[in-house]
Enzyme design. Structure first.
Site, PDB file in Angstrom:
ATOM      1  N   LYS A 187       5.246  31.531  50.268  1.00  0.00           N
ATOM      2  CA  LYS A 187       4.502  31.120  50.145  1.00  0.00           C
ATOM      3  C   LYS A 187       3.709  29.626  50.571  1.00  0.00           C
ATOM      4  CE  LYS A 187       2.155  29.325  46.140  1.00  0.00           C
ATOM      5  NZ  LYS A 187       1.589  28.627  46.494  1.00  0.00           N
ATOM      6  N   THR A 242       6.930  15.791  44.520  1.00  0.00           N
ATOM      7  CA  THR A 242       8.177  15.394  44.237  1.00  0.00           C
ATOM      8  C   THR A 242       8.176  16.140  42.695  1.00  0.00           C
ATOM      9  OG1 THR A 242       7.915  13.357  45.223  1.00  0.00           O
ATOM     10  CG2 THR A 242       9.169  13.541  43.030  1.00  0.00           C
ATOM     11  N   GLU A 262      12.292  19.171  50.350  1.00  0.00           N
ATOM     12  CA  GLU A 262      11.317  18.002  51.345  1.00  0.00           C
ATOM     13  C   GLU A 262       9.959  17.330  50.409  1.00  0.00           C
ATOM     14  OE1 GLU A 262      12.621  17.291  53.885  1.00  0.00           O
ATOM     15  OE2 GLU A 262      13.721  18.536  54.808  1.00  0.00           O
ATOM     16  N   CYS A 296       4.126  13.083  55.092  1.00  0.00           N
ATOM     17  CA  CYS A 296       5.083  12.633  54.140  1.00  0.00           C
ATOM     18  C   CYS A 296       5.327  11.281  54.167  1.00  0.00           C
ATOM     19  CB  CYS A 296       5.819  14.207  53.568  1.00  0.00           C
ATOM     20  SG  CYS A 296       6.555  14.322  55.757  1.00  0.00           S
ATOM     21  N   GLU A 395       3.305   7.684  46.296  1.00  0.00           N
ATOM     22  CA  GLU A 395       1.631   8.366  47.865  1.00  0.00           C
ATOM     23  C   GLU A 395       0.557   8.978  47.416  1.00  0.00           C
ATOM     24  OE1 GLU A 395       3.235  12.195  48.252  1.00  0.00           O
ATOM     25  OE2 GLU A 395       4.198  11.896  50.221  1.00  0.00           O
TER      26      GLU A 395
HETATM   27  N1  LIG Z   1       9.359  15.647  53.450  1.00  0.00           N
HETATM   28  C1  LIG Z   1       8.658  16.888  54.406  1.00  0.00           C
HETATM   29  O1  LIG Z   1       9.233  16.924  55.011  1.00  0.00           O
HETATM   30  C2  LIG Z   1       7.112  16.558  53.484  1.00  0.00           C
HETATM   31  C3  LIG Z   1       6.283  17.678  54.598  1.00  0.00           C
HETATM   32  C4  LIG Z   1       4.999  17.460  54.124  1.00  0.00           C
HETATM   33  C5  LIG Z   1       4.118  16.974  53.215  1.00  0.00           C
HETATM   34  N2  LIG Z   1       5.126  16.538  51.480  1.00  0.00           N
HETATM   35  C6  LIG Z   1       5.376  16.697  50.227  1.00  0.00           C
HETATM   36  O2  LIG Z   1       3.840  17.504  49.854  1.00  0.00           O
HETATM   37  C7  LIG Z   1       2.984  16.642  49.285  1.00  0.00           C
HETATM   38  C8  LIG Z   1       1.477  17.665  49.446  1.00  0.00           C
HETATM   39  O3  LIG Z   1       1.796  18.511  49.267  1.00  0.00           O
HETATM   40  P1  LIG Z   1       1.099  19.569  48.211  1.00  0.00           P
HETATM   41  O4  LIG Z   1       0.189  18.712  47.577  1.00  0.00           O
HETATM   42  O5  LIG Z   1       1.169  20.933  48.572  1.00  0.00           O
HETATM   43  O6  LIG Z   1       2.711  19.129  46.955  1.00  0.00           O
HETATM   44  P2  LIG Z   1       2.741  20.356  45.971  1.00  0.00           P
HETATM   45  O7  LIG Z   1       3.462  20.390  45.408  1.00  0.00           O
HETATM   46  O8  LIG Z   1       1.060  20.383  45.443  1.00  0.00           O
HETATM   47  O9  LIG Z   1       2.712  22.296  46.155  1.00  0.00           O
HETATM   48  C9  LIG Z   1       3.481  22.723  47.410  1.00  0.00           C
HETATM   49  C10 LIG Z   1       3.065  23.873  46.710  1.00  0.00           C
HETATM   50  O10 LIG Z   1       4.560  24.223  46.201  1.00  0.00           O
HETATM   51  C11 LIG Z   1       3.182  25.301  45.273  1.00  0.00           C
HETATM   52  N3  LIG Z   1       3.720  24.845  43.999  1.00  0.00           N
HETATM   53  C12 LIG Z   1       3.178  24.234  43.044  1.00  0.00           C
HETATM   54  N4  LIG Z   1       3.346  24.622  41.751  1.00  0.00           N
HETATM   55  C13 LIG Z   1       4.747  25.477  41.968  1.00  0.00           C
HETATM   56  C14 LIG Z   1       5.080  25.961  41.205  1.00  0.00           C
HETATM   57  N5  LIG Z   1       5.248  25.565  39.524  1.00  0.00           N
HETATM   58  N6  LIG Z   1       6.438  26.844  41.188  1.00  0.00           N
HETATM   59  C15 LIG Z   1       6.073  26.899  42.612  1.00  0.00           C
HETATM   60  N7  LIG Z   1       5.524  26.800  43.066  1.00  0.00           N
HETATM   61  C16 LIG Z   1       4.448  25.446  43.032  1.00  0.00           C
HETATM   62  C17 LIG Z   1       2.078  25.395  46.516  1.00  0.00           C
HETATM   63  O11 LIG Z   1       1.069  26.425  45.874  1.00  0.00           O
HETATM   64  C18 LIG Z   1       2.081  24.665  47.859  1.00  0.00           C
HETATM   65  O12 LIG Z   1       2.799  25.831  48.573  1.00  0.00           O
HETATM   66  C19 LIG Z   1       3.140  15.578  49.345  1.00  0.00           C
HETATM   67  O13 LIG Z   1       3.951  14.853  48.060  1.00  0.00           O
HETATM   68  C20 LIG Z   1       4.050  15.002  50.343  1.00  0.00           C
HETATM   69  O14 LIG Z   1       4.336  14.197  50.895  1.00  0.00           O
HETATM   70  C21 LIG Z   1       6.413  16.537  51.956  1.00  0.00           C
HETATM   71  C1  LIG Z   2       7.372  14.928  60.102  1.00  0.00           C
HETATM   72  N1  LIG Z   2       5.322  15.482  59.952  1.00  0.00           N
HETATM   73  C2  LIG Z   2       4.632  14.523  59.776  1.00  0.00           C
HETATM   74  C3  LIG Z   2       4.960  17.031  61.105  1.00  0.00           C
HETATM   75  C4  LIG Z   2       5.459  16.737  58.425  1.00  0.00           C
HETATM   76  C5  LIG Z   2       4.887  15.478  57.739  1.00  0.00           C
HETATM   77  O1  LIG Z   2       3.702  15.836  56.812  1.00  0.00           O
END
Ligand SMILES: NC(=O)c1ccc[n+]([C@@H]2O[C@H](COP(=O)([O-])OP(=O)(O)OC[C@H]3O[C@@H](n4cnc5c(N)ncnc54)[C@H](O)[C@@H]3O)[C@@H](O)[C@H]2O)c1
Ligand SMILES: C[N+](C)(C)CC=O
Length: 505
Positions: A187, A242, A262, A296, A395
């Site tokens: 998803k 988070t 993650e 991230c 963040e």
């Molecule tokens: N640690 C890592 O490796 C890593 C890598 C990339 C991004 N990120 C983090 O991702 C975040 C940005 O991404 P985003 O805005 O898409 O995050 P998000 O949490 O809004 O969404 C992530 C995914 O979760 C889904 N989602 C949302 N609500 C949900 C629910 N209630 N139940 C199940 N799924 C749900 C979304 O549709 C999407 O597919 C940032 O905080 C970033 O740091 C972390």
């Molecule tokens: C590691 N990287 C940069 C590809 C994914 C993090 O958001």
């Protein structure tokens, strides 16, 4: 500038074919660099999740698993290699789609596609190597017992991914999950799903057995939540914020379902006074302005030794001014738009709150004047920051770096660890012993020395504290999708002898 391709109209990829979403709803795809609606994607709901999970479950057990889950790793490797080859063939097209969907510079998107292909190839190799790791013996202290280990696929896995590296973040999960023998429901984020849907097309082209990978697009609460709570999904691997990670963990706990998370970060970059300033400035820029800071692991808290702080900031501003901010399809673009209007508003609010809380916007903080449309934000450098300010603590996920000065190594480490997050950290100094000390002292899953952000598929990736747990990539990424089974055999001809035999009458 590359000519934009037509956006393919895709359905949900379930059971090896395309299906319209059960409720017939679709979500618009907006090019964030132009604000134009360029296509749409299906909006899946609980009914579609049911179909996708059922397809994955059937594929997992099909023919006793002989064709997939219990097949030799070498069989699965063949499919992963075929996917990698197709990604390479379609690299330019996929990169264009990724740029149109997310606003990232085309050069960055092309690099992402190379990483996607490399990740499938890497896990193809690990799938093959898995065969040789089965039945590895355990040394026991009793000679009348023998024990060995089987590594088995966990089952049907739900993979929920974000928009910042749409196809790459999906691949970090899909490739090891399939290598392990799991079947999956992916998803992707509703904000950038185009390339993930193309992955469905690739799976169909290479003849991946139906149901091994299913791809459902849609909103988090409507498509992600039913996947996370589905009783026939054996594990959830999640990358995202988070806040959503916490929700997933609560849901999964009801079924004692394993999760790997993650999550976000607020990573520090410490720069000492013994460095080549321009070299360090470039890493600081790459650490927080690449992908418009929507990374991230962005090193968004810059800690500067007081002796070089003024010179460093002068050079950082000079370098930031020279970044080419443009339509991400333009050659040489190094800062595209952020992903959506919502993300643009969120970042702007962070900047205005920083100003209200007394911080100084040293550079940037606004829409670039030459770009009237699109969700563009200048690279932004914020000084006079206090550790209680929102800009230090939360963040941003945008091209915004906040800066503090330090005097001693101890103070630098204290500031670096002054966060709930623990994804990454970086240190730049010519004193390598100092770098080693700092690597140990920073509480995070990844440390960069004399650089920021390089990421290799062979090395583990993941965070501590509120950045999540579990590790992706490398062999740790494969272990995420394997269950370890102990098999212990009694191998003596003698009775065990714990109980006395009943006396004969
Ligand atoms: N640690 C890592 O490796 C890593 C890598 C990339 C991004 N990120 C983090 O991702 C975040 C940005 O991404 P985003 O805005 O898409 O995050 P998000 O949490 O809004 O969404 C992530 C995914 O979760 C889904 N989602 C949302 N609500 C949900 C629910 N209630 N139940 C199940 N799924 C749900 C979304 O549709 C999407 O597919 C940032 O905080 C970033 O740091 C972390
Ligand atoms: C590691 N990287 C940069 C590809 C994914 C993090 O958001």
């Amino acid at each position: 500038m590359a000519a934009p391709p037509a956006i393919p109209r895709r359905g949900l990829f379930i059971g090896g074919g395309w299906r319209e979403p059960s409720l017939g709803r679709r979500l618009p795809v907006v090019n964030p660099a132009t604000e134009a609606t360029i296509g749409d994607i299906p909006a899946a709901t609980g009914e579609d999740v049911e179909l996708a999970v059922s397809a994955a479950r059937d594929a997992f057990g099909h023919d006793g698993g002989r064709h997939w889950s219990r097949a030799p790793g070498a069989v699965r490797a063949k499919y992963l290699k075929a996917i990698a080859a197709k990604i390479k063939d379609k690299k330019s097209y996929l990169a264009l789609l990724e740029t149109l969907d997310s606003g990232k510079p085309l050069d960055e998107a092309a690099g992402d596609m190379e990483d996607v292909a490399a990740c499938f190839e890497y896990y193809a190799d690990l799938a093959e190597a898995l065969d040789g790791k089965q039945r590895s013996p355990i040394s026991l202290p009793m000679e009348n017992f023998e024990s060995y280990i089987l590594k088995e696929p966990i089952g049907v896995v739900g993979l929920i991914t974000p928009w910042n590296y749409p196809l790459l973040m999906a691949t970090w999960k899909v490739a090891p999950a399939l290598a392990a023998g799991c079947t999956a429901v992916l998803k992707p984020s509703e904000l950038a799903s185009l390339t993930c849907l193309e992955l469905g097309g690739i799976c169909a082209e290479i003849g991946l057995p139906p149901g091994v990978l299913n791809i459902i697009t849609g909103l988090g609460p409507e498509a992600g939540a039913p996947l996370a709570s589905h009783p026939h999904v054996d594990k959830i691997a999640f990358t995202g914020s988070t806040e959503t990670g916490k929700r997933i963990m609560i849901t999964a706990s009801q079924m004692v379902k394993p999760v790997s998370l993650e999550l976000g970060g607020k990573s520090p970059l410490i720069v000492f006074d013994d460095v080549d300033i321009d070299k360090a400035v470039e890493w600081a820029m790459f650490g927080c302005f690449a992908n418009a800071g929507q990374v991230c692991s962005a090193t968004s808290r810059l800690l500067l030794h007081e002796k070089i702080a003024k010179r460093f900031l002068d050079r950082l501003v000079a370098w930031a001014k020279s970044i080419k901010i443009s339509d991400p399809l333009e050659e040489g673009c190094r800062l595209g738009s952020v992903v959506s209007e919502g993300q643009y508003q969120k970042i702007m609010k962070f900047i205005s709150t920083a100003r209200c809380e007394g911080a100084t916007i040293l550079y940037g903080g606004a829409r670039p004047q030459h770009l009237k449309r699109g969700f563009f934000i200048e690279p932004t450098i914020i000084t006079n920051v206090s550790t209680s300010n929102q800009i230090w603590r939360e963040e941003v996920f945008g091209p915004v770096i906040c800066v503090k000065e330090f005097r001693t190594e101890r103070e630098a480490v204290e500031l670096a660890n002054n966060t709930h997050y623990g994804l990454a950290g970086a240190v730049i100094s010519n004193d390598l012993e100092r770098c080693e000390r700092i690597s140990k002292a920073i509480q995070s899953g990844i440390i960069w020395i004399n650089c920021s952000q390089p990421c290799f598929v062979q090395a583990p990736w993941g965070g501590n504290k509120r950045s999540g747990f579990g590790r992706e990539l490398g062999e740790w990424g494969l272990d995420n999708y394997l269950s370890v089974k102990q098999v212990t055999k009694y191998c003596s001809d003698e009775p065990y002898g714990w109980y006395r035999p009943p006396s004969k009458l």
